[in-house]
Motif scaffolding. Sequence first.
Motif, PDB file in Angstrom:
ATOM      1  N   ALA A 104      -2.682   9.666  -2.657  1.00  0.00           N
ATOM      2  CA  ALA A 104      -1.327   9.259  -2.265  1.00  0.00           C
ATOM      3  C   ALA A 104      -1.182   9.257  -0.745  1.00  0.00           C
ATOM      4  O   ALA A 104      -0.542   8.363  -0.178  1.00  0.00           O
ATOM      5  N   GLU A 105      -1.789  10.229  -0.063  1.00  0.00           N
ATOM      6  CA  GLU A 105      -1.678  10.300   1.390  1.00  0.00           C
ATOM      7  C   GLU A 105      -2.328   9.096   2.064  1.00  0.00           C
ATOM      8  O   GLU A 105      -1.931   8.696   3.145  1.00  0.00           O
ATOM      9  N   ARG A 106      -3.325   8.504   1.452  1.00  0.00           N
ATOM     10  CA  ARG A 106      -3.996   7.335   2.018  1.00  0.00           C
ATOM     11  C   ARG A 106      -3.219   6.048   1.739  1.00  0.00           C
ATOM     12  O   ARG A 106      -3.368   5.065   2.444  1.00  0.00           O
ATOM     13  N   LEU A 107      -2.415   6.053   0.693  1.00  0.00           N
ATOM     14  CA  LEU A 107      -1.574   4.885   0.400  1.00  0.00           C
ATOM     15  C   LEU A 107      -0.317   4.874   1.267  1.00  0.00           C
ATOM     16  O   LEU A 107       0.225   3.813   1.566  1.00  0.00           O
ATOM     17  N   ALA A 108       0.135   6.040   1.662  1.00  0.00           N
ATOM     18  CA  ALA A 108       1.399   6.162   2.392  1.00  0.00           C
ATOM     19  C   ALA A 108       1.471   5.316   3.662  1.00  0.00           C
ATOM     20  O   ALA A 108       2.507   4.689   3.913  1.00  0.00           O
ATOM     21  N   PRO A 109       0.421   5.255   4.485  1.00  0.00           N
ATOM     22  CA  PRO A 109       0.542   4.435   5.700  1.00  0.00           C
ATOM     23  C   PRO A 109       0.856   2.970   5.412  1.00  0.00           C
ATOM     24  O   PRO A 109       1.628   2.346   6.141  1.00  0.00           O
ATOM     25  N   PHE A 110       0.296   2.406   4.345  1.00  0.00           N
ATOM     26  CA  PHE A 110       0.619   1.014   4.005  1.00  0.00           C
ATOM     27  C   PHE A 110       2.113   0.881   3.735  1.00  0.00           C
ATOM     28  O   PHE A 110       2.752  -0.068   4.175  1.00  0.00           O
ATOM     29  N   GLU A 111       2.662   1.827   2.997  1.00  0.00           N
ATOM     30  CA  GLU A 111       4.106   1.826   2.721  1.00  0.00           C
ATOM     31  C   GLU A 111       4.900   1.972   4.020  1.00  0.00           C
ATOM     32  O   GLU A 111       5.921   1.305   4.210  1.00  0.00           O
ATOM     33  N   LEU A 112       4.429   2.840   4.908  1.00  0.00           N
ATOM     34  CA  LEU A 112       5.148   3.071   6.158  1.00  0.00           C
ATOM     35  C   LEU A 112       5.088   1.854   7.078  1.00  0.00           C
ATOM     36  O   LEU A 112       6.067   1.551   7.768  1.00  0.00           O
TER      37      LEU A 112
END
Length: 187
Positions: A104-112
Amino acid sequence: MSEPAVVAPARERILQAVLQVIGSDGVAAVTNRRIAAQAEVSLGSITYHFPTQSDMLRDAMLGFVTDETARLTELAESYRDRGLSVADAASLTQQVVRDLGWSAERLAPFELYIQAGRDPSLQAAAGECFAAYDTLTVTILEALGVPDARTVASTLVATIAGLQLRRVATGVPQDVSAAILRLVLPR
């Protein structure tokens, strides 16, 4: 007798919780209550450390990229004196991308990054993140003797990010190595 567990400071736990929540459920799921519960801090800690949600999102994005850039810089430095060719570096990049766990922490930047398109207060932080990746890329390309490294760095960063996003969306690994070689080797 075992050592007591070391507990990260509240601010760090909050930022980790933000990345976890964003990566799991998106930016819209970030609420002070949910972050406080996930980080195991009081609700007041959230507003103490982050006056606004934009502050919290910005610091989470910048923190992730700072940690990621440090990790990648360390990896690049470990290969600096090994006489890598551009092809070797492309293969190494392919291996690093392939071995990344998609937590999840690696997906978060795309969302941000997408949220930065909606929230102008996050755009400067997103710019700092991409600038850090560009700088790291220039450093690596220059060490490899790639001419005009600065002119290709942002395109290379965008290509790798795009291929990672495609991998996340489709579940199909992408050939990062071939893309790198097409971009940086003379034809």
